[in-house]
Design a protein around this motif. Structure first.
Motif, PDB file in Angstrom:
ATOM      1  N   GLU A  79     -12.974  10.551  23.393  1.00  0.00           N
ATOM      2  CA  GLU A  79     -13.595  11.824  23.773  1.00  0.00           C
ATOM      3  C   GLU A  79     -15.119  11.705  23.793  1.00  0.00           C
ATOM      4  O   GLU A  79     -15.731  11.244  22.836  1.00  0.00           O
ATOM      5  N   GLY A  80     -15.713  12.121  24.897  1.00  0.00           N
ATOM      6  CA  GLY A  80     -17.163  12.129  25.009  1.00  0.00           C
ATOM      7  C   GLY A  80     -17.765  10.840  25.547  1.00  0.00           C
ATOM      8  O   GLY A  80     -18.972  10.768  25.775  1.00  0.00           O
ATOM      9  N   ILE A  81     -16.941   9.813  25.766  1.00  0.00           N
ATOM     10  CA  ILE A  81     -17.455   8.530  26.242  1.00  0.00           C
ATOM     11  C   ILE A  81     -17.206   8.396  27.737  1.00  0.00           C
ATOM     12  O   ILE A  81     -16.092   8.597  28.218  1.00  0.00           O
ATOM     13  N   GLN A  82     -18.249   8.051  28.483  1.00  0.00           N
ATOM     14  CA  GLN A  82     -18.142   7.815  29.922  1.00  0.00           C
ATOM     15  C   GLN A  82     -19.001   6.601  30.291  1.00  0.00           C
ATOM     16  O   GLN A  82     -20.087   6.733  30.858  1.00  0.00           O
ATOM     17  N   VAL A  83     -18.515   5.432  29.958  1.00  0.00           N
ATOM     18  CA  VAL A  83     -19.236   4.201  30.279  1.00  0.00           C
ATOM     19  C   VAL A  83     -19.172   3.952  31.781  1.00  0.00           C
ATOM     20  O   VAL A  83     -18.136   4.184  32.419  1.00  0.00           O
ATOM     21  N   ASN A  84     -20.288   3.484  32.345  1.00  0.00           N
ATOM     22  CA  ASN A  84     -20.328   3.149  33.764  1.00  0.00           C
ATOM     23  C   ASN A  84     -19.578   1.833  33.976  1.00  0.00           C
ATOM     24  O   ASN A  84     -20.141   0.743  33.892  1.00  0.00           O
ATOM     25  N   LYS A  85     -18.295   1.948  34.266  1.00  0.00           N
ATOM     26  CA  LYS A  85     -17.413   0.780  34.329  1.00  0.00           C
ATOM     27  C   LYS A  85     -17.823  -0.185  35.437  1.00  0.00           C
ATOM     28  O   LYS A  85     -17.838  -1.403  35.231  1.00  0.00           O
ATOM     29  N   ARG A  86     -18.166   0.319  36.593  1.00  0.00           N
ATOM     30  CA  ARG A  86     -18.488  -0.559  37.721  1.00  0.00           C
ATOM     31  C   ARG A  86     -19.716  -1.413  37.425  1.00  0.00           C
ATOM     32  O   ARG A  86     -19.731  -2.615  37.725  1.00  0.00           O
ATOM     33  N   ILE A  87     -20.732  -0.803  36.848  1.00  0.00           N
ATOM     34  CA  ILE A  87     -21.945  -1.558  36.553  1.00  0.00           C
ATOM     35  C   ILE A  87     -21.696  -2.552  35.421  1.00  0.00           C
ATOM     36  O   ILE A  87     -22.223  -3.676  35.438  1.00  0.00           O
ATOM     37  N   CYS A  88     -20.892  -2.190  34.436  1.00  0.00           N
ATOM     38  CA  CYS A  88     -20.550  -3.121  33.350  1.00  0.00           C
ATOM     39  C   CYS A  88     -19.812  -4.340  33.896  1.00  0.00           C
ATOM     40  O   CYS A  88     -20.101  -5.480  33.509  1.00  0.00           O
ATOM     41  N   ILE A  89     -18.855  -4.098  34.796  1.00  0.00           N
ATOM     42  CA  ILE A  89     -18.098  -5.202  35.394  1.00  0.00           C
ATOM     43  C   ILE A  89     -19.017  -6.079  36.238  1.00  0.00           C
ATOM     44  O   ILE A  89     -18.991  -7.316  36.132  1.00  0.00           O
ATOM     45  N   LEU A  90     -19.829  -5.442  37.069  1.00  0.00           N
ATOM     46  CA  LEU A  90     -20.752  -6.191  37.916  1.00  0.00           C
ATOM     47  C   LEU A  90     -21.726  -7.004  37.076  1.00  0.00           C
ATOM     48  O   LEU A  90     -22.025  -8.164  37.394  1.00  0.00           O
ATOM     49  N   SER A  91     -22.212  -6.423  35.979  1.00  0.00           N
ATOM     50  CA  SER A  91     -23.129  -7.135  35.084  1.00  0.00           C
ATOM     51  C   SER A  91     -22.449  -8.353  34.465  1.00  0.00           C
ATOM     52  O   SER A  91     -23.049  -9.427  34.366  1.00  0.00           O
ATOM     53  N   GLY A  92     -21.197  -8.182  34.049  1.00  0.00           N
ATOM     54  CA  GLY A  92     -20.463  -9.293  33.456  1.00  0.00           C
ATOM     55  C   GLY A  92     -20.249 -10.438  34.429  1.00  0.00           C
ATOM     56  O   GLY A  92     -20.387 -11.608  34.072  1.00  0.00           O
ATOM     57  N   ILE A  93     -19.919 -10.095  35.689  1.00  0.00           N
ATOM     58  CA  ILE A  93     -19.754 -11.128  36.712  1.00  0.00           C
ATOM     59  C   ILE A  93     -21.072 -11.851  36.957  1.00  0.00           C
ATOM     60  O   ILE A  93     -21.123 -13.083  37.048  1.00  0.00           O
ATOM     61  N   PHE A  94     -22.148 -11.079  37.068  1.00  0.00           N
ATOM     62  CA  PHE A  94     -23.461 -11.665  37.295  1.00  0.00           C
ATOM     63  C   PHE A  94     -23.850 -12.598  36.150  1.00  0.00           C
ATOM     64  O   PHE A  94     -24.387 -13.688  36.376  1.00  0.00           O
ATOM     65  N   LEU A  95     -23.598 -12.171  34.910  1.00  0.00           N
ATOM     66  CA  LEU A  95     -23.978 -13.009  33.773  1.00  0.00           C
ATOM     67  C   LEU A  95     -23.231 -14.326  33.802  1.00  0.00           C
ATOM     68  O   LEU A  95     -23.820 -15.398  33.566  1.00  0.00           O
TER      69      LEU A  95
END
Length: 278
Positions: free
Chosen positions: A53-69
């Motif tokens: 409850e109350g959490i809304q992580v930006n999933k697309r940017i997190c995934i894209l960041s992980g791929i980039f890293l």
């Protein structure tokens, strides 16, 4: 029970075959596979925490960041002179922080925390696989260091299998009942013994590392792999779930499959540097 075991066995065999095949297949197949695995694991993590409850992580940017890293470490491993490859990742990192100022979400502080955790807990360990895959020195061939990547997963599988079998047969004393009631000290010791025996065998056939270094690597994977397993168990227990996903029939999700490796990978990198292998 029998059908579930058969399902787990078939999935496990296919998974291991794909993993080994892509690693043996060369840099491109290795890079593609683990970039995908990293993305899937981060996707699972974000799906789990976004149910809080109350959490809304930006999933697309997190995934894209992980791929980039991962790809940054991958390309840097091939050509260490190209430090500019990290710029896109830094830009995504900045975006993750600044975007919360404008999105007006309920709990931006927790969104920041979970987004950063997706990178530190999942993306970074997978990216560090490139350190093992590409590093070499004047006294050892690149193929020898690539081999360490295989044996890290090998020790992880031996530990998991040995701990499971030994725990089923002899497990009586709980290892960490508050977090994982099924794990026992007997199972943990059994997994360690199997890994140590395996390290002697590897030292005999692959003497590019001394027996002591092989044993140390095995114990590093055992200790930190167990902590990695317990860490994911704590996460799932806190979120009230059994499996992180269902992409692997009988095994759950990618986080369930790589929970041990997530801590064992960075620990192995540190260990190998400490013993001056690199």
């Amino acid at each position: 029970m029998k059908s579930n075991f058969l399902q787990r066995a078939i999935t496990g065999i296919i998974f291991v075959a794909v993993l080994i095949g892509c690693i043996v297949g060369g840099a491109v197949s290795f890079g593609i596979l683990f970039a995908i695995i990293s993305a899937l694991a981060i996707n699972e993590f974000c799906n789990l925490v976004n149910h809080v409850e109350g959490i809304q992580v930006n999933k697309r940017i997190c995934i894209l960041s992980g791929i980039f890293l991962f790809l940054c470490f991958f390309y840097f491993g091939i050509d260490p002179s190209q430090t500019g490859i990290f710029i896109p990742y830094l830009a995504l990192f900045i975006y993750l922080m600044v975007s919360e100022l404008y999105l007006k979400k309920e709990n931006p502080l927790n969104n920041w925390a979970y987004a950063m955790l997706s990178q530190m807990y999942i993306a970074l360990p997978f990216a560090l696989l490139n350190v093992l895959a590409f590093h070499s020195d004047e006294t050892a061939s690149i193929s020898q260091y690539n081999a360490i990547l295989h044996y890290l997963f090998y020790f992880n599988w031996v530990n998991d299998t040995g701990a499971y079998c030994t725990g089923m047969l002899f497990g009586k004393h709980k290892l960490f009942e508050r977090i994982s009631p099924k794990k026992s000290w007997e199972g943990s010791i059994g997994g360690s013994v199997f890994c140590i025996i395996s390290s002697f065998i590897l030292a005999h056939f692959f003497p590019f590392m001394s027996t002591g270094v092989w044993i140390g690597l095995a114990l590093t994977v055992v200790i930190f792999g167990t902590w990695g397993d317990l860490t994911e168990s704590l996460l799932k227990r806190r979120l009230g779930i059994k499996d992180s996903g269902n992409i692997l029939p009988g095994h759950g999700g990618m986080l369930d499959r790589f929970d041990s490796a997530i801590l064992a990978i960075p620990a192995a990198v540190v260990y190998l540097y400490v013993v001056s292998l690199f």
